[in-house]
Design an enzyme around this catalytic site. Structure first.
Site, PDB file in Angstrom:
ATOM      1  NE  ARG A  85      -3.150   2.598   2.731  1.00 25.98           N
ATOM      2  CZ  ARG A  85      -3.283   3.312   3.838  1.00 25.98           C
ATOM      3  NH1 ARG A  85      -2.919   2.814   5.006  1.00 25.98           N
ATOM      4  NH2 ARG A  85      -3.792   4.524   3.799  1.00 25.98           N
ATOM      5  CG  HIS A 129      -1.237   8.968   3.715  1.00 29.49           C
ATOM      6  ND1 HIS A 129      -1.401   7.629   3.975  1.00 29.49           N
ATOM      7  CD2 HIS A 129      -0.759   9.492   4.865  1.00 29.49           C
ATOM      8  CE1 HIS A 129      -1.048   7.353   5.217  1.00 29.49           C
ATOM      9  NE2 HIS A 129      -0.644   8.484   5.786  1.00 29.49           N
ATOM     10  CD  GLU A 174      -4.737   7.433   9.960  1.00 23.78           C
ATOM     11  OE1 GLU A 174      -4.112   8.433  10.330  1.00 23.78           O
ATOM     12  OE2 GLU A 174      -4.372   6.275  10.244  1.00 23.78           O
ATOM     13  CG  ASN A 302      -5.471   3.211   8.781  1.00 18.96           C
ATOM     14  OD1 ASN A 302      -5.598   2.220   8.061  1.00 18.96           O
ATOM     15  ND2 ASN A 302      -5.157   4.395   8.312  1.00 18.96           N
ATOM     16  CE1 TYR A 304       0.042   2.686  13.641  1.00 25.55           C
ATOM     17  CE2 TYR A 304      -2.026   3.675  12.926  1.00 25.55           C
ATOM     18  CZ  TYR A 304      -0.742   3.229  12.639  1.00 25.55           C
ATOM     19  OH  TYR A 304      -0.243   3.325  11.359  1.00 25.55           O
ATOM     20  CD  GLU A 377      -1.867   4.004   8.317  1.00 29.23           C
ATOM     21  OE1 GLU A 377      -1.602   4.423   9.463  1.00 29.23           O
ATOM     22  OE2 GLU A 377      -2.106   4.747   7.356  1.00 29.23           O
TER      23      GLU A 377
HETATM   24  O1  IFM Z   1       2.577   7.559  10.162  1.00 29.44           O
HETATM   25  C1  IFM Z   1       1.200   7.605  10.375  1.00 29.44           C
HETATM   26  C2  IFM Z   1       0.450   7.441   9.063  1.00 29.44           C
HETATM   27  O2  IFM Z   1       0.838   8.382   8.131  1.00 29.44           O
HETATM   28  C3  IFM Z   1      -1.027   7.586   9.294  1.00 29.44           C
HETATM   29  N1  IFM Z   1      -1.489   6.740  10.354  1.00 29.44           N
HETATM   30  C4  IFM Z   1      -0.748   6.716  11.592  1.00 29.44           C
HETATM   31  C5  IFM Z   1       0.739   6.525  11.314  1.00 29.44           C
HETATM   32  C6  IFM Z   1       1.528   6.520  12.642  1.00 29.44           C
HETATM   33  O3  IFM Z   1       1.346   7.709  13.331  1.00 29.44           O
END
Ligand code: IFM
Length: 474
Positions: A85, A129, A174, A302, A304, A377
């Site tokens: 990606r 992006h 995002e 995405n 985290y 992500e």
């Molecule tokens: O690096 C970023 C990415 O560009 C978008 N999502 C979160 C990642 C980590 O912060």
């Protein structure tokens, strides 16, 4: 349990045909920001302003992917991945953000796509992006409707040039960050602090998404079209009504605002009510929500971390627990404190909560059952060290392993998950954190550009190769 046995057991939990990938984005890796007719982006402007990026760095060179197609594609192949990606830099293709095309920009992406396909790697292309052409920001940026319309045209240009070979498209990555960090908290480009404008920006990013999705589907009904959204489970710190309400507001802006718009064609009413304190929504025109509700084939997830929030005034506010969560426009984040719960954290100060990923996937599938999901992500920053050609990043390896376990749990619970992309393929420019945070599966020496696969990358490669050979054997 031996490592081999563990890898085999995990690999066996994924379906055949699964997309195994890693992700990057244009500004974070390409460099060459003035080469071959590329126009200026809002990130070029932002990084030139003192104090915007912690280490005073910029993406002028990044990790020089612009000059390293062969090397980077070889790396993706070496990791055993079947998918990659990356994003298109809008100002590299349309320097002024209008319909005038810079052929050299398209040629670069065309060569990248060809190189991937030659290795049997499927390109997943993100159209936006965060590197908006500065010319469009000069005209008002995302708070202005015109930017959404230009983005729809850009999607058409990109599809015309690459659509014969690219079949997986992610429109916007995002939009929460682009709108609220860009136009409300000002932590990201263009660095504006205008809550009302940020809500208009969020709407126009979604309108741009809808126009782009429509343009691609009209040209090619079989293309897979998706939008990339960042999700966090949001927990109230206690049962106290103020905490529960804080969780509702943050969950609403973070998890429901964009998803409901894209997949239900309406913004969540409770958040519309909250936002009425700062905007009259006069930028929403008749028919916009139908455009935004364009049919989607896939939702790009995405993931985290998780948030625990309190609404108590003076409640334990931890800036580091949610460096981005605090970017929601007032009044969504009024008096909201982001708390740490004692879970281990990454180098970003983000809590490590793998079960939150399976919870997120299951919740998304329950709420939006008609769309497939892909984790586009997932990853972690840690302060890696290169020692004698090795990067022993056991914390990242555990992070990836546990989050893939969470994906497998979701698959077994019936979630139609079609892929997983680690963030990121390689260490790169981490926005306002510059080069101080390393997210890669591959270590990059930022001086020499040398790339070294980290232990986490080797482990992921092992898993992917095992899963893919299972798939072939089925
Ligand atoms: O690096 C970023 C990415 O560009 C978008 N999502 C979160 C990642 C980590 O912060």
């Amino acid at each position: 349990m031996s490592n081999d046995f563990e890898v085999a057991a995990l690999a066996a939990r994924f379906p055949s045909g699964f997309a195994w990938g890693a992700a990057t984005s244009s500004y974070q890796v390409e460099g060459s920001t003035t080469a071959d007719g590329r126009g200026q982006s809002i990130w070029d402007t932002f990084v030139s302003e003192p104090g915007r990026v912690v280490d005073g760095s910029n993406g002028d060179k990044a990790i020089d992917s612009y000059h390293n197609i062969e090397g980077d594609v070889a790396l993706v192949g070496e990791l055993g991945l079947n998918s990659y990606r990356f994003s298109l830099s809008w100002p590299r293709i349309c320097p002024d953000g209008d319909g005038k095309v810079n052929r050299a920009g398209l040629d670069y992406y065309s060569a990248l796509v060809d190189a991937l396909l030659e290795q049997g790697i499927t390109p997943w292309v993100t159209l936006y992006h965060w590197d908006l052409p500065q010319a469009l920001e000069n005209g008002g940026g995302w708070p202005k409707r015109d930017t959404a319309e230009r983005f729809g045209e850009f999607a058409q240009i990109a599809h015309q040039a690459l659509g014969d070979r690219v079949k997986r498209w992610i429109t916007v990555n995002e939009p929460w960050c682009a709108a609220f960090l860009g136009y409300s908290s000002g932590e990201h480009a263009p660095g504006r602090r205008e809550p009302a404008a940020s809500i208009a920006a969020a709407h126009h990013l979604m309108l741009g998404h809808g126009l782009a999705a429509r343009a691609i589907k009209e040209a090619e009904p079989d293309a897979t079209v998706s939008i990339g959204l960042n999700f966090y489970p949001v927990y109230a710190a206690s049962d106290a009504p103020v905490d529960v309400d804080a969780a509702r507001r943050i969950d609403g802006v973070q998890n429901r605002w964009f998803t409901d718009a894209a997949l239900k064609g309406a913004y969540p009413e409770d958040i519309v009510d909250d936002f009425t304190a700062v905007t009259d929504f006069s930028f929403v025109e008749v028919g916009d929500m139908e455009v935004i509700n364009a049919p989607l084939d896939c939702l790009s997830v995405n993931y985290y971390s998780q948030y625990t929030v309190t609404g108590r005034e003076g409640g334990a506010v931890s800036a580091s627990a949610a460096p981005t969560g605090a970017g929601s426009p007032w009044p969504a984040n009024e008096h909201v404190g982001f708390m740490t719960t004692g879970l281990p954290q990454t180098d970003m100060g983000w809590e490590i909560a793998p079960e939150g990923l399976s919870e997120t996937l299951r919740r998304l599938h329950a709420n939006y059952p008609d769309v497939t999901l892909a984790v586009t992500e997932n990853g972690a920053a840690f302060p890696d060290k290169l020692v004698e050609d090795q990067v022993a990043d056991s914390e990242r390896l555990d992070y990836v392993r546990e989050h893939l376990g969470a994906c497998a749990d979701a698959v077994e619970a019936g979630v139609p998950l079609i892929g997983y992309f680690a963030w990121s393929l390689a260490d790169n420019f981490e926005w306002a954190w510059g080069y101080t945070k390393r997210f890669g599966l591959v270590y990059v020496d930022f001086e020499t550009g040398q790339r070294v696969v980290k232990d986490s990358g080797k482990w992921y490669c092992d898993l992917v190769r095992t899963a893919r050979s299972n798939g072939e054997a089925k």
